[in-house]
Scaffold this motif. Structure first.
Motif, PDB file in Angstrom:
ATOM      1  N   THR A 593       0.841  -1.201   0.000  1.00 57.42           N
ATOM      2  CA  THR A 593       0.000   0.000   0.000  1.00 57.42           C
ATOM      3  C   THR A 593       0.874   1.249   0.000  1.00 57.42           C
ATOM      4  OG1 THR A 593      -1.696  -1.166   1.260  1.00 57.42           O
ATOM      5  CG2 THR A 593      -1.831   1.231   1.198  1.00 57.42           C
ATOM      6  N   ALA A 594       0.616   2.165  -0.915  1.00 59.23           N
ATOM      7  CA  ALA A 594       1.371   3.412  -0.986  1.00 59.23           C
ATOM      8  C   ALA A 594       0.850   4.422   0.019  1.00 59.23           C
ATOM      9  CB  ALA A 594       1.288   3.985  -2.399  1.00 59.23           C
ATOM     10  N   ARG A 595       1.654   5.393   0.299  1.00 56.61           N
ATOM     11  CA  ARG A 595       1.314   6.442   1.281  1.00 56.61           C
ATOM     12  C   ARG A 595      -0.041   7.064   1.017  1.00 56.61           C
ATOM     13  NH1 ARG A 595       4.673  11.735   0.330  1.00 56.61           N
ATOM     14  NH2 ARG A 595       3.143  11.784  -1.369  1.00 56.61           N
ATOM     15  N   ASP A 596      -0.277   7.490  -0.217  1.00 58.80           N
ATOM     16  CA  ASP A 596      -1.510   8.215  -0.521  1.00 58.80           C
ATOM     17  C   ASP A 596      -2.718   7.296  -0.673  1.00 58.80           C
ATOM     18  OD1 ASP A 596       0.037  10.472  -0.454  1.00 58.80           O
ATOM     19  OD2 ASP A 596       0.184  10.686  -2.633  1.00 58.80           O
ATOM     20  N   GLU A 597      -2.497   5.978  -0.640  1.00 57.25           N
ATOM     21  CA  GLU A 597      -3.602   5.031  -0.740  1.00 57.25           C
ATOM     22  C   GLU A 597      -4.100   4.567   0.623  1.00 57.25           C
ATOM     23  OE1 GLU A 597      -1.746   1.948  -2.934  1.00 57.25           O
ATOM     24  OE2 GLU A 597      -1.904   2.956  -4.872  1.00 57.25           O
ATOM     25  N   LEU A 598      -3.412   4.993   1.688  1.00 56.33           N
ATOM     26  CA  LEU A 598      -3.743   4.478   3.015  1.00 56.33           C
ATOM     27  C   LEU A 598      -5.180   4.754   3.454  1.00 56.33           C
ATOM     28  CD1 LEU A 598      -0.580   4.965   5.235  1.00 56.33           C
ATOM     29  CD2 LEU A 598      -1.815   2.849   4.801  1.00 56.33           C
ATOM     30  N   PRO A 599      -5.731   5.965   3.286  1.00 53.17           N
ATOM     31  CA  PRO A 599      -7.111   6.184   3.746  1.00 53.17           C
ATOM     32  C   PRO A 599      -8.111   5.225   3.114  1.00 53.17           C
ATOM     33  CG  PRO A 599      -6.034   8.286   3.327  1.00 53.17           C
ATOM     34  CD  PRO A 599      -5.121   7.226   2.791  1.00 53.17           C
TER      35      PRO A 599
END
Length: 664
Positions: A593-599
């Motif tokens: 999971t990438a940083r900006d995909e976490l939410p």
């Protein structure tokens, strides 16, 4: 006690809008906007500036003809030419009088109608109020114009100039013009209200904009009409097109009426073509003189394919995207478009349209902040913003008064649903960012049930809910490290970047601080307990916030890791935790999971946990909390100043209640 049916109440309101007009002939008229009456030209006269006696509720007023269609070339020869309409303005109009709602679409054949006017049938020379129950017949073309046939009852001369109510739409669709055969029940003719567009353009715009603004503020007609719709379907099948409710229709028109007039009829036509289906065209019979006309003609089109905005809503979005005019009016129109689109499940399409057809450059969100009162840290202030970009941050209202924490969180819960509607709707997943003090981080925000009609809609399973640390947002000196660590996470898989912190043994505050100072790549933590648990984890959390760690996750309400095997962890721990499985589960769940995909990923984990619970399984998503703190997404900051009346601590003054633009 017996209550009259809703239709009877609407008909009673229609009658209260009726006036008697003693012009070149005797007939009727009706209030369309404050101080404005519509009638027939053959009743009021065709000479602009002429003074005409008007009677309403037994009181006589003076009306002045502002515009009227032309008279016949030779007096006394047949019907007056199409459209046979006049607009009068009252001098010293009665305050608070009602006005009809104009519905610009013709009703279907067979639709029940009600006409209101006067009759002296029973007492010659003494006009008495009369209504006639009719139905929509066909169409007749006279003098180049389309007339609506009225069938099923007598249309006497005293009804001329009176309103014709469609019982299906709940709006006035025509103006009585003529009887077919005097003294018979053979009906007559009515002019469609859209023909008002054939009169003087300036007078028409003044009239129709005043009409739309009136109904945006005065709910008498809308309440009565909506009760008719709620009571059950009516014969004839007339509806507002393409999924918009009558209330949404009225509110959008009221907001469009506050915006400047387009520079030309060509501009209105271009706006129509931009929103309509390929090959569609506006009504040939009537010019496009105002935003309302574009909206009405688009609403008359066949509905679009599923997944597309209704054409009139697309036009409203285009107009909001174009800007121009009072900023608050444009913003309100934008918000209303998003609310309507959200209800229709088309929030993403509306966002795209409002961005001019392009994907938004930044992720929009709702940001809620709960902060301590400077006077009493046991009390808290609440404020909410709509964030569309760093240059477009809109406060919802002024910051709240100081409240106990439970009441502050209750207020936050009350504010969120409407803002979610504005930003696309509950079924269009969006980002919810909550900036909170440490004592509020573990509240059950993801489990909030904010939609009474859908008691299974949990906030954190419908929206991407993240928390952010208030302490860092109030301490600018901490921002440099925060920004560096955020950038170090760009392009990294979070499952691999995640390390464990429990605050025990070698993870004391000094040791953790030294580790963070020596390694700026330490930017994603799994806490072995809640920040609100015992001192070890709580202290570690404080160090992480001060050191600029932008990502943390933990299990809500979890006690600090017991670690009963006597083992020791690194500072922080990079291997499997010997006492708490949360770290291992988090690394596995967030692998790739990438940083900006976490939410989005954590929202998905919460939904997976519901299914797992049904199978009796424990799942990491059940109580997972995500601290996701993007340093690029900051709310406007205002310097502190001494408290003044009405603006505690200089942060909650009237300026906060207005829309703002902020550039970071």
């Amino acid at each position: 006690m017996h209550r009259p049916p809703p239709l009877a109440l609407l008909q009673e309101l229609l009658e209260s809008c009726r006036v008697r007009v003693d012009g070149v002939t005797r007939g009727a008229g009706f209030f369309v906007a404050p101080g404005f009456v519509v009638s027939c030209a053959h009743v009021a006269g065709a000479r602009p500036g002429a003074r005409v006696p008007i009677e309403w509720q037994g009181v006589r007023y003076e009306g002045i003809v502002r515009t009227a269609s032309a008279p016949p070339p030779r007096p006394g020869r047949g019907l007056w030419p199409y459209p046979d309409l006049a607009v009068l303005e009252l001098r010293d109009a009665p305050p608070g009088h009602p006005c009809v709602w104009l519905h610009g679409l013709l009703p279907a054949a067979g639709t029940p109608l009600t006409a209101a006017g006067f009759s002296d049938t029973y007492e010659p020379g003494v006009p008495a109020a009369r209504t006639a129950e009719l139905r929509r017949g066909g169409s007749t073309f006279l003098h180049g114009g389309r007339m609506m046939e009225l069938a099923g009852a007598e249309v006497n001369e005293g009804l001329s100039g009176g309103p014709v109510l469609s019982q299906a739409s709940g709006g006035v669709c025509g103006v009585v013009k003529a009887t077919r055969l005097k003294g018979s029940d053979m009906g007559g003719l009515a002019t469609p209200v859209s023909a008002l567009r054939l009169l003087d353009p300036d007078v028409y715009r003044a009239l129709i904009r005043a009409h739309d603004r009136f109904h945006g503020e005065d709910a008498r007609w809308s309440r009565a009409a909506d009760r008719v719709h709620a009571y059950g379907p009516t014969e004839g099948g007339d509806t507002l097109a393409a999924g918009l409710s009558s209330d949404e229709h009225r509110h959008l028109l009221a907001l469009l009426a506050a915006l400047p007039v387009a520079p030309s009829a060509g501009a209105h036509r271009a706006a129509f073509l931009a929103a309509a289906a390929p090959g569609a065209a506006p009504q040939e019979d009537y010019p496009l003189l105002d935003h309302r006309d574009v909206f009405t003609d688009l609403a008359a089109q066949m509905p679009p394919e599923d997944g597309e905005l209704p054409y009139e809503l697309a036009f409203a979005a285009d107009r909001a995207a174009r800007g121009g005019g009072p900023r608050d009016a444009v913003q309100e129109l934008r918000d209303r478009v998003l609310i309507v689109a959200g209800r229709l499940g088309l929030g993403d399409e509306a966002q795209r349209r409002l961005a001019g057809g392009r994907a938004a450059g930044e992720r929009p969100s709702i940001i809620g902040r709960v902060r301590h009162s400077l006077r009493d840290r046991e009390l808290y202030h609440v404020m909410v913003w709509r964030y569309r970009s760093r240059a477009d941050i809109v406060p919802v209202a002024a910051e709240s008064e100081a409240l106990p924490l439970k009441e502050a969180l209750g207020l936050l819960a009350e504010l969120l649903p409407e803002q979610i509607d504005i930003m696309g709707g509950v079924t269009s997943p969006g980002l919810i960012e909550l900036i909170l003090p440490k004592e509020a981080l573990d509240e059950e925000f993801p489990d909030w049930l904010l939609w009474p009609d859908y008691p299974w809609f949990a906030l954190g399973r419908k929206q991407h809910v993240v928390v952010r640390p208030l302490e860092r947002h109030e301490a600018p000196e901490l921002h440099a490290a925060w920004e560096r660590r955020w950038e170090h996470l760009d392009g990294r898989a979070i499952g691999e970047a995640l390390v464990c912190v429990c605050g025990r043994d070698g993870q004391n505050q000094a040791a953790l601080g030294a580790s963070f100072d020596g390694d700026p790549t330490l930017a994603a933590l799994a806490l072995a307990g809640s920040p609100r648990s015992s001192a070890p984890v709580s202290d570690a959390y404080r160090v992480a916030v001060a050191s600029g760690v932008p990502l943390m996750t933990w299990r809500r309400g979890a006690a600090a890791c017991a670690r009963g095997d006597g083992g020791r962890c690194g500072a922080p721990g990079r291997q499997a935790c010997p006492g708490d499985r949360f770290f291992a589960e988090a690394r596995a769940a967030l692998a790739g999971t990438a940083r900006d995909e976490l939410p989005e990923k954590v929202c998905a984990l919460r939904n997976e946990a519901v299914a797992a619970a049904g199978a009796g399984e424990d799942h990491i998503g059940e109580r997972i909390v995500l601290l996701w703190d993007d340093p690029r997404r900051q709310i406007p900051r205002r310097p502190l100043s001494p408290a003044e009346a009405g603006a505690e601590e200089g942060l909650a003054g009237p300026h906060e209640a207005t829309h703002m633009r902020h550039t970071t």
